[in-house]
Write a protein that holds these residues in place. Structure first.
Motif, PDB file in Angstrom:
ATOM      1  N   ALA A  95       1.508   6.437  -7.787  1.00  0.00           N
ATOM      2  CA  ALA A  95       0.469   7.304  -8.341  1.00  0.00           C
ATOM      3  C   ALA A  95       0.958   8.727  -8.564  1.00  0.00           C
ATOM      4  CB  ALA A  95      -0.741   7.311  -7.408  1.00  0.00           C
ATOM      5  N   GLN A  96       2.118   9.086  -8.004  1.00  0.00           N
ATOM      6  CA  GLN A  96       2.631  10.451  -8.135  1.00  0.00           C
ATOM      7  C   GLN A  96       3.274  10.704  -9.495  1.00  0.00           C
ATOM      8  OE1 GLN A  96       5.212  11.182  -4.754  1.00  0.00           O
ATOM      9  NE2 GLN A  96       3.802  10.187  -3.335  1.00  0.00           N
ATOM     10  N   VAL A 108      -4.901   8.149 -10.835  1.00  0.00           N
ATOM     11  CA  VAL A 108      -4.295   7.723  -9.574  1.00  0.00           C
ATOM     12  C   VAL A 108      -4.686   6.290  -9.241  1.00  0.00           C
ATOM     13  CG1 VAL A 108      -4.252   8.125  -7.085  1.00  0.00           C
ATOM     14  CG2 VAL A 108      -4.144  10.069  -8.662  1.00  0.00           C
ATOM     15  N   ARG A 109      -5.946   5.943  -9.401  1.00  0.00           N
ATOM     16  CA  ARG A 109      -6.400   4.596  -9.045  1.00  0.00           C
ATOM     17  C   ARG A 109      -5.772   3.537  -9.932  1.00  0.00           C
ATOM     18  NH1 ARG A 109     -12.909   5.063  -7.633  1.00  0.00           N
ATOM     19  NH2 ARG A 109     -12.665   6.492  -5.848  1.00  0.00           N
ATOM     20  N   LEU A 124       1.200   3.903  -3.312  1.00  0.00           N
ATOM     21  CA  LEU A 124       0.787   5.297  -3.167  1.00  0.00           C
ATOM     22  C   LEU A 124       1.821   6.237  -3.780  1.00  0.00           C
ATOM     23  CD1 LEU A 124      -0.719   5.342   0.442  1.00  0.00           C
ATOM     24  CD2 LEU A 124      -1.953   5.757  -1.693  1.00  0.00           C
ATOM     25  N   HIS A 125       3.080   5.862  -3.724  1.00  0.00           N
ATOM     26  CA  HIS A 125       4.119   6.659  -4.370  1.00  0.00           C
ATOM     27  C   HIS A 125       4.019   6.551  -5.889  1.00  0.00           C
ATOM     28  CE1 HIS A 125       6.447   7.805  -0.798  1.00  0.00           C
ATOM     29  NE2 HIS A 125       6.210   6.596  -0.330  1.00  0.00           N
ATOM     30  N   PHE A 146      -2.141   3.154  -9.025  1.00  0.00           N
ATOM     31  CA  PHE A 146      -2.017   2.497  -7.719  1.00  0.00           C
ATOM     32  C   PHE A 146      -2.264   0.997  -7.830  1.00  0.00           C
ATOM     33  CE2 PHE A 146      -3.903   0.653  -3.945  1.00  0.00           C
ATOM     34  CZ  PHE A 146      -3.033   1.032  -2.946  1.00  0.00           C
ATOM     35  N   LEU A 204       4.303  11.012   1.640  1.00  0.00           N
ATOM     36  CA  LEU A 204       2.889  10.703   1.390  1.00  0.00           C
ATOM     37  C   LEU A 204       1.964  11.720   2.047  1.00  0.00           C
ATOM     38  CD1 LEU A 204       2.849   6.807   1.685  1.00  0.00           C
ATOM     39  CD2 LEU A 204       2.901   8.212  -0.374  1.00  0.00           C
ATOM     40  N   VAL A 251       0.841  -1.203   0.000  1.00  0.00           N
ATOM     41  CA  VAL A 251       0.000   0.000   0.000  1.00  0.00           C
ATOM     42  C   VAL A 251       0.873   1.249   0.000  1.00  0.00           C
ATOM     43  CG1 VAL A 251      -1.682   1.334   1.312  1.00  0.00           C
ATOM     44  CG2 VAL A 251      -1.936  -1.149   1.130  1.00  0.00           C
ATOM     45  N   TYR A 259      -0.458  13.848  -0.412  1.00  0.00           N
ATOM     46  CA  TYR A 259      -1.894  13.557  -0.403  1.00  0.00           C
ATOM     47  C   TYR A 259      -2.705  14.444   0.538  1.00  0.00           C
ATOM     48  CZ  TYR A 259      -1.041   9.399  -3.212  1.00  0.00           C
ATOM     49  OH  TYR A 259      -0.681   8.551  -4.239  1.00  0.00           O
ATOM     50  N   TYR A 268       0.356  -1.946  -7.386  1.00  0.00           N
ATOM     51  CA  TYR A 268       0.155  -2.745  -6.167  1.00  0.00           C
ATOM     52  C   TYR A 268       0.018  -4.229  -6.501  1.00  0.00           C
ATOM     53  CZ  TYR A 268      -1.923  -4.330  -1.761  1.00  0.00           C
ATOM     54  OH  TYR A 268      -2.178  -4.995  -0.588  1.00  0.00           O
TER      55      TYR A 268
END
Length: 474
Positions: free
Chosen positions: A84-85, A236-237, A81-82, A240, A371, A77, A375, A244
């Protein structure tokens, strides 16, 4: 060389390094994020991480499976999250760190990350060299050199070639992994007592959880390097979940294989264990896992080079490094990693375990700061030109809350550390259980958020920054 082959070579070679990737040069699909992380993780070093759970921590197989599952799922997780940047900002992950830490404040973190990449490169060379020595008569040292050189070639060509290598290995190494499981359980068979060996202990269980989580978190400092060319509308989704799923699945199953191998043949090294587990096709499986190391090493070296160039460009802001400079830096990092590999190959598992646990301590506060800043504070909106300005632009040279939280994050973890190098007082009271990374995340994330919001003028400063929507140039 024909004109066609020369044109193909030039097209394959990445000419950009750490600069912002313009929108009209973005390409690729979210599915490539799955394949690059799935294919690059099915390799010997991943298997060796699973071996640690049963051969070093002496957990029973069932406990090793549970610990590896928890560590990968949770750590994944943070890592994803990184990822998506990248499509939003279009710059390497470590260069983006200037926005949180300031141009000079980021140097400490980026330098540590370069050391990490170099150490992982060396670890992969050792296992790859051992595999080639097992399969051929070239010897371990020449094998180490050969594996390293293959990684250098991939890193020099850069982004497109590394994605292509990982795409091929997603299918090839994935099939080899399935074949290894089938051979191990259906043909070779497990030695008597394999599934009942070992004993449960919270120290070993949490140590395994930590190793698996760090395996994922260790990718965080460069995961955006492989998404920065993606179109902004990747989302982003999508970024991610593709990252992931690819990284967690590609890491978990080789680790599970390693945990069984470690319980079945605890006195064998990883290379011998994989060869034995594969039975009649053990040599083929071992060869494919060894080839996979080259792709992963290319990723480590490529990102180590980008981070090194980031350090150089921070000290000389007007410098614009190109592909030739990346080649030179890759060569230097390879030479350093080769020395480390040859010096540490005798106690590989012990050295690797200590490296992983040490990295966990220094990466956790960085990931918490990054993060929260991305975010919760800036919501993905940064002034990209400022990242390249001599004084750090609107982000300045040193961001005290970020640097302070980073150092605080390391300090608060020390009492909770439990490894071969050091066991803190709290860890001793807990019977050797290491929960340092959990404590680090739990403390630093809210502290950084509150510190930034409470700093005099920070709310107004953040609101007044000349940001461009989702990290693009105005």
């Amino acid at each position: 060389m024909s004109a066609t082959s020369e044109s193909t070579r030039r097209e394959a070679l990445e000419h950009r390094t750490i600069e912002h990737i313009p929108v009209d040069e973005r390409h690729g699909r979210w599915t490539q994020l799955f394949t690059i992380w799935f294919g690059s993780n099915i390799m010997l070093l991943t298997v060796a991480t699973g071996v640690l759970a049963t051969a070093v921590y002496h957990l029973p197989v069932w406990a090793a499976v549970v610990a590896l599952l928890i560590g990968n799922v949770v750590g994944g997780v943070v890592m994803a999250l990184h990822a998506a940047q990248g499509p939003q900002m279009g710059v390497p992950q470590m260069l983006q760190t200037r926005a949180q830490f300031g141009s000079y404040g980021s140097l400490l973190v980026v330098t540590i990350v370069v050391v990490m990449y170099t150490a992982f490169f060396a670890s992969n060379m050792v296992l790859g060299g051992q595999a080639l020595a097992d399969l051929t008569s070239i010897g371990e040292t020449p094998g180490i050199v050969l594996v390293g050189v293959l990684g250098v070639v991939g890193a020099i060509y850069g982004y497109r070639v590394i994605h292509a290598m990982a795409g091929v290995l997603s299918a090839l190494a994935g099939l080899a992994l399935v074949a290894a499981f089938v051979m191990l359980f259906a043909v070779v068979g497990l030695p008597a007592g394999t599934l009942s060996s070992g004993s449960f202990g919270w120290s070993g269980f949490m140590g395994t959880v930590s190793l698996a989580a760090l395996w994922q978190i260790a990718y965080a400092p460069y995961v955006s390097d492989y998404t920065r060319y993606m179109p902004k509308d990747t989302g982003v989704r999508a970024a991610f979940w593709a990252t992931y799923a690819g990284c967690v699945l590609g890491s978990l199953f080789p680790m599970l294989l390693g945990s069984v191998i470690g319980a079945a043949w605890p006195d064998a090294d990883t290379v011998t264990g994989v060869h034995t587990a594969g039975g009649a096709i053990g040599a083929v499986v071992l060869a494919i896992f060894a080839i996979s190391i080259a792709a992963t090493n290319a990723m480590n070296l490529y990102c180590g080079a980008l981070s090194s160039l980031t350090i150089g460009q921070t000290l000389r802001p007007r410098w614009q490094p190109g592909a030739t400079t990346r080649t030179a830096v890759c060569t230097v990092i390879f030479a350093v990693a080769l020395v480390i590999a040859l010096a540490g190959k005798g106690n590989f598992l012990g050295n690797f375990e200590n490296l992983m646990l040490l990295l966990l301590c220094v990466l956790i506060p960085w990931t918490a700061v990054n993060l929260v800043d991305y975010y919760l504070i800036r919501h993905g909106e940064y002034d990209i030109p400022s990242l390249f300005e001599p004084g750090g632009g609107v982000y300045g040279k040193i961001n005290v809350p970020a640097v302070g939280c980073y150092l605080l994050g390391i300090a608060v973890q020390v009492p909770f550390l439990s490894n071969a190098l050091y066991t803190g007082p709290v860890a001793k009271a807990l019977g050797g259980v290491d929960v340092s990374w959990i404590v680090g995340l739990a403390i630093i994330a809210p502290v950084y958020y509150v510190w930034v919001r409470a700093t005099t003028g920070s709310r107004e400063r953040i609101a007044a920054e000349p940001v461009t929507t989702q990290g693009e140039h105005a």
